[in-house]
Design an enzyme around this catalytic site. Structure first.
Site, mmCIF file in Angstrom:
data_model
loop_
_atom_site.group_PDB
_atom_site.id
_atom_site.type_symbol
_atom_site.label_atom_id
_atom_site.label_comp_id
_atom_site.label_asym_id
_atom_site.label_seq_id
_atom_site.Cartn_x
_atom_site.Cartn_y
_atom_site.Cartn_z
ATOM 1 N N VAL A 61 -10.230 66.185 -67.831
ATOM 2 C CA VAL A 61 -11.252 64.901 -67.438
ATOM 3 C C VAL A 61 -10.702 63.673 -67.452
ATOM 4 O O VAL A 61 -10.921 62.790 -66.773
ATOM 5 C CB VAL A 61 -12.585 65.232 -68.119
ATOM 6 C CG1 VAL A 61 -13.649 64.152 -67.825
ATOM 7 C CG2 VAL A 61 -13.058 66.510 -67.839
ATOM 8 N N GLY A 64 -8.474 63.299 -64.486
ATOM 9 C CA GLY A 64 -9.161 62.973 -63.287
ATOM 10 C C GLY A 64 -10.031 61.657 -63.443
ATOM 11 O O GLY A 64 -9.858 61.131 -62.209
ATOM 12 N N GLU A 65 -10.480 61.385 -64.422
ATOM 13 C CA GLU A 65 -11.184 59.956 -64.479
ATOM 14 C C GLU A 65 -10.268 58.988 -64.168
ATOM 15 O O GLU A 65 -10.653 57.795 -63.518
ATOM 16 C CB GLU A 65 -12.013 59.860 -65.457
ATOM 17 C CG GLU A 65 -12.895 58.587 -65.560
ATOM 18 C CD GLU A 65 -14.154 58.605 -66.437
ATOM 19 O OE1 GLU A 65 -14.673 57.344 -66.228
ATOM 20 O OE2 GLU A 65 -14.419 59.572 -67.234
ATOM 21 N N SER A 66 -9.008 59.067 -64.987
ATOM 22 C CA SER A 66 -8.266 57.887 -64.636
ATOM 23 C C SER A 66 -7.664 57.647 -63.369
ATOM 24 O O SER A 66 -7.681 56.645 -62.727
ATOM 25 C CB SER A 66 -6.700 58.122 -65.713
ATOM 26 O OG SER A 66 -7.244 58.144 -66.949
ATOM 27 N N SER A 69 -10.901 56.889 -61.013
ATOM 28 C CA SER A 69 -11.565 55.218 -61.131
ATOM 29 C C SER A 69 -10.532 54.254 -60.551
ATOM 30 O O SER A 69 -10.634 53.418 -60.007
ATOM 31 C CB SER A 69 -11.845 55.251 -62.573
ATOM 32 O OG SER A 69 -12.835 55.868 -62.960
#
Length: 141
Positions: A61, A64-66, A69
């Site tokens: 996660v 993925g978020e890095s 975003s």
């Protein structure tokens, strides 16, 4: 071309210069590619595992978020900020060594929302996790 007015060949330089944040840095995040069409990065399995030696689900996660975003913020351009409002991940395989690589592609690049899908694979190219992130776009400040 995104509203950033950053030349296509300078997108990776923009991403590296902006920084990825302390958590992703501590986890060994490494940029491989960054364009208006996609973003690719990897993280080592070593140091990011559960007690039983599997790559931690939360690490998928973080990767993925890095990616999602950062790509959303590239899309929105100066004077605006993309902030995560929803993220989910489905883990389908466990990485135990080497690196995992995330390939982030936009599903929707709107004026108020972006949605990205990040496919995370092991060194053998096997999908380990699929992450989807939605970012809300708001004025900076």
């Amino acid at each position: 071309m995104p509203e950033t007015s950053v030349a296509h060949e300078d997108a990776l330089e923009w991403a590296v210069g902006r920084g990825i944040g302390a958590l992703a840095e501590k986890m060994g995040f490494e940029w491989l590619e960054f364009t208006a069409e996609r973003a690719v990065a990897r993280m080592p399995v070593a140091g990011n595992t559960q007690p039983v030696g599997l790559f931690h689900g939360g690490a998928y996660v973080v990767l993925g978020e890095s990616l999602g975003s950062m790509h959303a913020n590239y899309h929105v351009g100066p004077g605006r900020l993309a902030v995560g409002v929803d993220i989910n991940a489905t883990h389908t395989r466990s990485a135990t060594e080497g690196y995992v690589t995330g390939v982030c592609t936009p599903l929707h690049l709107g004026r108020s929302l972006t949605v990205h899908e990040i496919v995370v694979s092991d060194d053998q190219g096997r999908r380990c996790s699929t992450v989807r992130i939605t970012n809300h776009i708001k004025p900076l400040g």
